[in-house]
Design an enzyme around this catalytic site. Structure first.
Site, PDB file in Angstrom:
ATOM      1  N   PHE A 112       0.853  -1.184   0.000  1.00  0.00           N
ATOM      2  CA  PHE A 112       0.000   0.000   0.000  1.00  0.00           C
ATOM      3  C   PHE A 112       0.886   1.230   0.000  1.00  0.00           C
ATOM      4  O   PHE A 112       1.631   1.472   0.945  1.00  0.00           O
ATOM      5  CB  PHE A 112      -0.957   0.051   1.199  1.00  0.00           C
ATOM      6  CG  PHE A 112      -1.851   1.259   1.104  1.00  0.00           C
ATOM      7  CD1 PHE A 112      -2.970   1.246   0.287  1.00  0.00           C
ATOM      8  CD2 PHE A 112      -1.531   2.443   1.766  1.00  0.00           C
ATOM      9  CE1 PHE A 112      -3.765   2.386   0.142  1.00  0.00           C
ATOM     10  CE2 PHE A 112      -2.323   3.583   1.627  1.00  0.00           C
ATOM     11  CZ  PHE A 112      -3.442   3.548   0.817  1.00  0.00           C
ATOM     12  N   LYS A 148       2.099  11.013   7.486  1.00  0.00           N
ATOM     13  CA  LYS A 148       1.282  10.715   8.673  1.00  0.00           C
ATOM     14  C   LYS A 148       1.771  11.397   9.961  1.00  0.00           C
ATOM     15  O   LYS A 148       1.505  12.576  10.136  1.00  0.00           O
ATOM     16  CB  LYS A 148       1.125   9.204   8.813  1.00  0.00           C
ATOM     17  CG  LYS A 148       0.313   8.658   7.624  1.00  0.00           C
ATOM     18  CD  LYS A 148      -0.284   7.286   7.820  1.00  0.00           C
ATOM     19  CE  LYS A 148      -1.316   7.004   6.751  1.00  0.00           C
ATOM     20  NZ  LYS A 148      -0.997   5.950   5.829  1.00  0.00           N
ATOM     21  N   ASP A 187       9.090   2.920   2.111  1.00  0.00           N
ATOM     22  CA  ASP A 187       7.896   3.697   2.420  1.00  0.00           C
ATOM     23  C   ASP A 187       7.606   3.522   3.910  1.00  0.00           C
ATOM     24  O   ASP A 187       7.094   2.493   4.341  1.00  0.00           O
ATOM     25  CB  ASP A 187       6.714   3.218   1.558  1.00  0.00           C
ATOM     26  CG  ASP A 187       5.436   4.006   1.856  1.00  0.00           C
ATOM     27  OD1 ASP A 187       5.407   4.757   2.857  1.00  0.00           O
ATOM     28  OD2 ASP A 187       4.458   3.857   1.089  1.00  0.00           O
TER      29      ASP A 187
HETATM   30  C1  LIG Z   1      -1.121   6.015   4.329  1.00  0.00           C
HETATM   31  C2  LIG Z   1      -0.004   5.501   3.510  1.00  0.00           C
HETATM   32  C3  LIG Z   1       0.331   6.095   2.286  1.00  0.00           C
HETATM   33  C4  LIG Z   1      -0.476   7.214   1.666  1.00  0.00           C
HETATM   34  O1  LIG Z   1      -0.543   8.340   2.467  1.00  0.00           O
HETATM   35  P1  LIG Z   1      -1.710   9.444   2.162  1.00  0.00           P
HETATM   36  O2  LIG Z   1      -1.345  10.569   3.094  1.00  0.00           O
HETATM   37  O3  LIG Z   1      -2.994   8.786   2.514  1.00  0.00           O
HETATM   38  O4  LIG Z   1      -1.602   9.794   0.740  1.00  0.00           O
HETATM   39  C5  LIG Z   1       1.438   5.612   1.615  1.00  0.00           C
HETATM   40  N1  LIG Z   1       2.139   4.577   2.090  1.00  0.00           N
HETATM   41  C6  LIG Z   1       1.849   3.984   3.256  1.00  0.00           C
HETATM   42  C7  LIG Z   1       2.702   2.857   3.745  1.00  0.00           C
HETATM   43  C8  LIG Z   1       0.748   4.400   3.998  1.00  0.00           C
HETATM   44  O5  LIG Z   1       0.414   3.770   5.121  1.00  0.00           O
END
Ligand SMILES: *Cc1c(COP(=O)(O)O)cnc(C)c1O
Length: 399
Positions: free
Chosen positions: A140, A254, A225
């Site tokens: 994700f 986040k 990520d």
């Molecule tokens: C939440 C998330 C994203 C995307 O972040 P947004 O602020 O919702 O665009 C990307 N990678 C990971 C691992 C995430 O948990």
């Protein structure tokens, strides 16, 4: 207005791209929220780790109010006096040379992908338009068309093509498959060091180190990520620290905004991040002084309040308390790192959603992920007493 009124209004006017639990939150403080009827709930999701510092943290709130009343947005047509301070702090904290600020997580991922391609063409010598990037199954990384182009989740893709090319996907944690996929045109590997949305999946021991080595041997960039796993969630500052590897680029988001403001960034080396020349990439809001002031305070709270160490200690404690679930007839596995724990139920249990629903009725908010897993990710500021309250309710609900 009654809670049912808010629900019908939302159903009428808000596009139905989410299926939220029916709790209408009107206030949050620390690890707790209140609904419109005044009922109190303990938050065991923390906005997917965006609220690691808890709701309304006073230090971040003060920084935000002060900055909002001074100057909030300059655009990067001009400089501001907060972005450089944030950049220095973030780079020193994580051991990187440079950062590039954006807003949402998906934008940070897009930035890393663009940087990797440009680096591939300008530094590695890949022929124009040929660069490839390897991603992992069940990843994700966000919701843009390019990012869902390498998703393996049908719901994220169905009806959204045509997709962006240049991506190859291998099973998460399968090093043989990964090394076989590498070609001279591969410029990067992108992965979550622990997969969050797919159910808190921890890769096999040594996998991150092997990915690092493979990237070194084949002159590819390792992109981690850490948007959900980073900034303390797993009991280390970054989840890659569990194997002491240093990616070439790390995507953050986040918790960088402490729940107040969307702030994201990519950190990396000068060699990689200077592939961007002025005008080639950007964002109107990226690096604005309000975002930078919030992020500076958000990082200070993580360090000053020892949230990383706390996540490690409290994570161990929760795991001990969840030991009893190993004998539970409906539980397939309990796994995770730090305060990031997935309880995967057996298919016979009929999905995790109904347990989250009952938990909510008992005053604890958690979210099912990938149908069968209950994800526990409370704010890292949570007290032992509150943790116990949440775990007691969870064990009651599982029976
Ligand atoms: C939440 C998330 C994203 C995307 O972040 P947004 O602020 O919702 O665009 C990307 N990678 C990971 C691992 C995430 O948990």
């Amino acid at each position: 207005m009654k809670s049912s009124d808010y629900i019908s209004l939302e159903k009428q006017y808000v596009a139905p791209n989410y299926n939220p639990l029916d709790v209408i939150i009107t206030k949050g403080q620390g690890a707790w929220v209140w609904d419109v009827d005044g009922k109190k709930y303990l938050d065991f999701l923390a906005a997917y780790s965006a609220l690691n510092q808890g709701y309304s943290h006073p230090k971040v709130l003060n920084a935000m109010i002060e900055q909002a009343s001074t100057v909030s947005l300059t655009s990067r047509a001009f400089r501001n006096d907060k972005l450089p301070i944030l950049a220095e702090k973030l780079c020193n904290l994580l051991g990187y040379e440079m950062m590039l600020p954006m807003n949402s997580g998906a934008e940070a991922v897009e930035t890393a992908l663009k940087a990797a391609r440009k680096w591939g063409y300008t530094k590695k010598g890949v022929s124009p338009e040929k660069a490839r990037i390897i991603a992992m199954e069940n990843n994700f990384h966000g919701r843009t068309i390019s990012i869902v182009s390498f998703s393996t989740e049908e719901d994220y893709r169905q009806g959204f093509g045509p997709f962006t090319g240049g991506f190859d996907v291998v099973p998460y944690g399968d090093f043989d498959a990964l090394s076989k996929m590498v070609t001279d045109e591969t410029v990067a590997v992108i992965m979550e060091p622990i997969q969050g949305e797919s159910g808190i999946i921890v890769p096999p021991e040594g996998f991150l180190r092997k990915v690092r080595q493979l990237c070194d041997e084949n002159r590819m960039l390792f992109i981690a990520d850490e948007i959900q796993s980073g900034l303390g969630r797993t009991g280390k500052l970054l989840a890659v620290d569990w194997e002491e590897v240093k990616p070439d680029m790390v995507c953050l988001g986040k918790a960088l905004g402490a729940g107040f403001y969307p702030v994201s960034a990519v950190v990396g080396s000068t060699e990689v991040l200077t592939v961007f020349k002025p005008g080639e990439h950007g964002s109107t809001f990226g690096g604005n002084p309000l975002a930078a002031a919030v992020a500076i305070a958000a990082l200070d709270v993580i360090i000053d309040e020892r949230l990383v160490e706390k996540a490690l200690e409290n994570g161990k404690y929760v795991m001990e308390r969840l030991e009893v679930l190993k004998q539970h007839p409906m539980v397939k596995e309990v796994r995770g790192r730090g305060l990031w724990i997935g309880i995967e139920l057996k298919p016979e249990a009929g999905g995790a959603r109904k347990y989250c629903q009952t938990l909510m009725e008992k005053g604890v908010l958690a979210k099912d992920t990938h149908h069968h897993t209950i994800r526990l990710a409370p704010p890292l500021i949570i007290s032992r007493e509150d943790l116990d309250f949440g775990i007691d309710r969870l064990l009651e609900v599982l029976g």
